[in-house]
Design an enzyme around this catalytic site. Sequence first.
Site, mmCIF file in Angstrom:
data_model
loop_
_atom_site.group_PDB
_atom_site.id
_atom_site.type_symbol
_atom_site.label_atom_id
_atom_site.label_comp_id
_atom_site.label_asym_id
_atom_site.label_seq_id
_atom_site.Cartn_x
_atom_site.Cartn_y
_atom_site.Cartn_z
ATOM 1 N N GLY A 152 -0.900 -1.997 -5.849
ATOM 2 C CA GLY A 152 -1.793 -3.111 -5.559
ATOM 3 C C GLY A 152 -3.185 -2.594 -5.246
ATOM 4 O O GLY A 152 -4.186 -3.146 -5.693
ATOM 5 N N HIS A 153 -3.249 -1.533 -4.464
ATOM 6 C CA HIS A 153 -4.524 -0.879 -4.133
ATOM 7 C C HIS A 153 -4.548 0.461 -4.852
ATOM 8 O O HIS A 153 -3.800 1.373 -4.531
ATOM 9 C CB HIS A 153 -4.648 -0.681 -2.622
ATOM 10 C CG HIS A 153 -6.030 -0.291 -2.168
ATOM 11 N ND1 HIS A 153 -6.775 0.701 -2.788
ATOM 12 C CD2 HIS A 153 -6.798 -0.750 -1.142
ATOM 13 C CE1 HIS A 153 -7.941 0.828 -2.161
ATOM 14 N NE2 HIS A 153 -7.985 -0.049 -1.174
ATOM 15 N N CYS A 162 -10.610 2.582 7.683
ATOM 16 C CA CYS A 162 -10.704 3.390 6.468
ATOM 17 C C CYS A 162 -12.052 4.076 6.326
ATOM 18 O O CYS A 162 -12.141 5.193 5.798
ATOM 19 C CB CYS A 162 -10.421 2.527 5.244
ATOM 20 S SG CYS A 162 -11.427 1.030 5.143
ATOM 21 N N CYS A 163 -13.134 3.441 6.783
ATOM 22 C CA CYS A 163 -14.478 3.945 6.499
ATOM 23 C C CYS A 163 -14.863 5.216 7.256
ATOM 24 O O CYS A 163 -15.418 6.141 6.649
ATOM 25 C CB CYS A 163 -15.507 2.842 6.752
ATOM 26 S SG CYS A 163 -15.377 1.453 5.608
ATOM 27 N N HIS A 219 0.778 -1.239 0.000
ATOM 28 C CA HIS A 219 0.000 0.000 0.000
ATOM 29 C C HIS A 219 0.813 1.295 0.000
ATOM 30 O O HIS A 219 0.290 2.343 0.391
ATOM 31 C CB HIS A 219 -0.944 0.017 1.221
ATOM 32 C CG HIS A 219 -2.092 -0.934 1.124
ATOM 33 N ND1 HIS A 219 -1.923 -2.293 1.166
ATOM 34 C CD2 HIS A 219 -3.425 -0.722 0.997
ATOM 35 C CE1 HIS A 219 -3.100 -2.890 1.075
ATOM 36 N NE2 HIS A 219 -4.028 -1.960 0.953
ATOM 37 N N GLU A 270 -13.511 -8.695 0.242
ATOM 38 C CA GLU A 270 -14.332 -7.469 0.236
ATOM 39 C C GLU A 270 -14.732 -7.126 -1.196
ATOM 40 O O GLU A 270 -14.564 -5.996 -1.658
ATOM 41 C CB GLU A 270 -13.559 -6.316 0.878
ATOM 42 C CG GLU A 270 -13.072 -6.644 2.289
ATOM 43 C CD GLU A 270 -12.229 -5.544 2.911
ATOM 44 O OE1 GLU A 270 -11.738 -4.665 2.170
ATOM 45 O OE2 GLU A 270 -12.060 -5.550 4.140
#
Length: 653
Positions: free
Chosen positions: A189-190, A414-415, A138, A318
């Site tokens: 990757g993300h 993260c949310c 990341h 996810e």
Amino acid sequence: MSQPSKATAVPLKNVKITDAFWSRYIRLVNEVVLPYQWEVLNDRIPDAEPSHAVKNFRIAAGDEKGEFYGFVFQDTDIAKWLETVAYSLTISPNPELERTADEMIDLIARAQQPDGYLNTYFIIKAPERRWTNLREEHELYTAGHFIEAAVAYFQATGKRKLLDVLCRFVDLIEATFGTEPGKLRGYPGHQEIELALVKLYRATGEERYLRLSQYFLNERGREPFYFDLEYEKRGKTEHWPGHKDLGRTYAQTHLPVREQTTAVGHAVRAVYMYSAMADVARETNDQSMFDACKRLWQNMTTRQMYITGGIGSTSHGEAFTFDYDLPNDTMYTETCASVGLMMFAQRMLLMEEDRRYADVMEQALYNNLLSGMSQDGTRYFYVNPLEVWPEASAKSPIKKHVKPVRQKWYVCACCPPNLARLLTSLGQYMYTVRGDALFVHLYIGGEATVNVAGHSIGITQQTNYPWNGNVKLSLKMEQACQATIGLRIPGWCRTATLAVNGENIALDGSVMPQGYAKVTRTWQDGDMIELNFDMPVEIMQAHPHVRANVGKVAIMRGPVVYCIEEVENGSNLSAICLSQKAKLTATFDENLFGGAVIITGEAKRLDETDWDDVLYRPVSTQFKPITLTAIPYGLWGNRASGEMAVWLRAFNE
């Protein structure tokens, strides 16, 4: 591209929301969420998951001794908090909050390495592993969130310190990655940095940032497969054992981006990438990239999206699974994924004004996103289910990710900050301008100043949307101007009326291309536009291929999806049945979280008597009548813990 001129979003600084519905949420972020999350980031909330995010930066800067704690992307919690602060300062100046943010930015600058590198995990814990595991670790994702924060803070305050820090970091990234000899031909990757680089390009005018975004998108999915090459090079080690087994679809690396046709893999990564693709397509007039965006949008929203605007139907990765696989009780529907879906929708609107994009943006906003935060702003859902049975959440391994109550914080957090940054930046999703045309995408009370064909126009919206469908827009200008105003007629609306200065305008095909009523005339100071959308209660059904919902119905009114909770309807909600022709009544309840429309009506419940010590028996179904009460899905879980359901058994009368 097919459009003669590029559309632009009306900047956040030009929009002031004063809306009975949304002002409360924005005020909640400003007054409660930002201070609360700052306390969390500093590990000062008892019983909440520790963050350590601020402390990681203190250690990286040499201000403290200690070990890194958290995920490899822990820094992004700080980045998203700073981005939210930037939007908050744009709409509501706060010297104390700005001072706190400036001090955090000073700390970030002290942590930056001499060559420009910035990531506390690698600075503190693993400096030798820089750029060796792009699939899992990341680094570029984290950089992307900091770029977004830096751009937003510069636009809000005019202060360049964080922007300069990130420009130095991006210079290092540009020197590290590319097709030139000696550079790594890698990519994230993300996905996230791709869309952030476009923002940086727009803020600085440096085309090399746009080219770097293009590189990351164009390189993705090509052969030889870079993630396999780096895996071999580092001795076949993994940051998360088994991560490689998720396969190439997980991070959308299975095909070059222009060849992708189906939404696959990790849902957040997907919509972040699609957003960047739309950005790059717009900036570079890349029709093939835009065509790919349209194919992916079509697949995702017509075959893999929940009625609440949620995406991601499995907790394993996810991720998306396959067309029409939309389980209600084991799904994922991450809050971050709906934030990304709104971002993608907004960018598609900048490419072409088609109400499909704004309808989905609205659907996610009023349902899945609102579900993600408690009404007091201190608790959050990562997963937003459509069916909850608390005992199953506690005892079934396949449902343990489905929480019946919101959490104070998450190990992977993260949310919460993602939702906060969306709410504070909501004003920039409302309007776009293309040449001499202004388009209204969301109906939210407030004022905006827009520039259309060289004329400054003030527009004021008055509405009690989404509880009723009346919208009034008044115009203010110094001199008359010839322009077009496009007004979205929502796809859920069967009947609508439009009037300008009291004169009705027919809503037919000549004024409604792609679902927008386009009114072209010489507009004058004081002109008034009035829209009325009919908002009956609708009983909805799913496509027959959605096996989880065959024989079931859901309730909607306008853009709002409804659910039933145990608190009003008793336990075992699966026994409640609703007629496909039920007469349902909408009533405004001023006592429900500051006021909301609830739905009531007659339903039936399976008779559960005479089942003691009997598990199966011949059919002799008996029902008893009940009065059903449904509340907006976005408000569920704010009272006593209990069952919840969106889809109900249906029966014919």
